[in-house]
Write a protein that holds these residues in place. Sequence first.
Motif, mmCIF file in Angstrom:
data_model
loop_
_atom_site.group_PDB
_atom_site.id
_atom_site.type_symbol
_atom_site.label_atom_id
_atom_site.label_comp_id
_atom_site.label_asym_id
_atom_site.label_seq_id
_atom_site.Cartn_x
_atom_site.Cartn_y
_atom_site.Cartn_z
ATOM 1 N N SER A 99 0.820 -0.947 -0.057
ATOM 2 C CA SER A 99 0.044 0.135 -0.029
ATOM 3 C C SER A 99 0.813 1.201 0.154
ATOM 4 O O SER A 99 1.771 1.232 0.676
ATOM 5 N N GLY A 100 0.438 2.160 -0.852
ATOM 6 C CA GLY A 100 1.486 3.602 -0.939
ATOM 7 C C GLY A 100 2.104 3.153 -2.238
ATOM 8 O O GLY A 100 2.665 4.501 -2.780
ATOM 9 N N THR A 101 2.734 2.238 -2.431
ATOM 10 C CA THR A 101 3.416 1.828 -3.702
ATOM 11 C C THR A 101 2.410 1.303 -5.045
ATOM 12 O O THR A 101 2.725 1.614 -6.105
ATOM 13 N N ARG A 102 1.362 0.514 -4.539
ATOM 14 C CA ARG A 102 0.316 0.193 -5.270
ATOM 15 C C ARG A 102 -0.479 1.035 -6.348
ATOM 16 O O ARG A 102 -0.827 2.079 -5.463
ATOM 17 N N TRP A 103 -0.606 1.061 -7.486
ATOM 18 C CA TRP A 103 -1.164 1.903 -8.200
ATOM 19 C C TRP A 103 -2.504 1.007 -8.813
ATOM 20 O O TRP A 103 -3.444 1.790 -9.279
ATOM 21 N N VAL A 104 -2.588 -0.185 -8.677
ATOM 22 C CA VAL A 104 -3.526 -0.729 -8.995
ATOM 23 C C VAL A 104 -4.221 -1.597 -7.735
ATOM 24 O O VAL A 104 -3.258 -2.467 -6.945
ATOM 25 N N GLU A 105 -5.406 -1.354 -7.419
ATOM 26 C CA GLU A 105 -5.866 -1.850 -6.022
ATOM 27 C C GLU A 105 -6.239 -3.399 -6.206
ATOM 28 O O GLU A 105 -6.585 -4.022 -7.344
#
Length: 300
Positions: free
Chosen positions: A265-271
């Motif tokens: 989380s925080g690096t993720r651009w796709v959930e």
Amino acid sequence: MAKKSGGGLLLLLVIVAGVLGYGYFRSQQGSSAEPPAPPGSEAGGGVGRYVALGDSYTSAPRTGAQAGTPAGCQRSDNNYPHLVAAALNPAEFADVSCGGATTAHLSSAQQTKDGTNPPQLDAVNEATTLVTVGIGGNDVGFVALAGQCATGDPAAGPCKARLTAGGKDELAAKVNATAAKISSVLTKIHDKAPNARVVVVGYPTILPDGNGCWPSLPIGAPDVAYLRGSLTKMNAMLAEQAKKHQAGFADTAAMTKGHDLCAASGTRWVEGLIPSAAAIALHPNAAGARAMADAVRKVL
């Protein structure tokens, strides 16, 4: 590794089922290519008309405030078309993307749970000088596989086994069949807007390299590899059709690599299945929308 409880897996399957109407997943490379610029195709600095077509990876549900109608399309004012339009500043801008859209909904109306979206191509006219189009994933039906591939065994690959039985790769066949639909869409766009630059927008990186992140994503390693390869084929097909039809290609997979749903989380651009940021499951969040906008701007 402890085996996941049946109740926990059922919850994840329910969450997957809740997003089946919106879009899908996809992956890797296509290598960006700049679109040809016909005379009179300026779209920026207060001139030109920009029209955005596409499905939920374009409309980007929940990443911003509701934009336009119908509300059932869940079109965000923070999606990549709006970000591109803000950077270019065309005289006119129309985002008619809609969650759940297939190639058929570019030429025919789409019924949503809250209103009807007119045929998206209705927004394209002779005054249009730029068109972006992100479509095709729902034609293949990737997102429906999320529930079908879910498993309590990280080493299992039920989807690969079923979809490649008998030596025929059903997903590859669906990607190949969708190519003709993309070809038809691009022909219609050029016919309606002969002076427009056209950019086909690929799908971002959803699945990581390696075995995935079971049980957060309850899909076994063989199916992660199979789906990743299929999604790569999807983007390659889109890039090929763009080249054949004098359109550019925005490789959003390259821009989002390393920011897939298994990233922190925080690096993720796709959930992932349970979003930790404003977005719907298996779709780009606001950071992902910005990355996709950057990919489009790069080819313009």
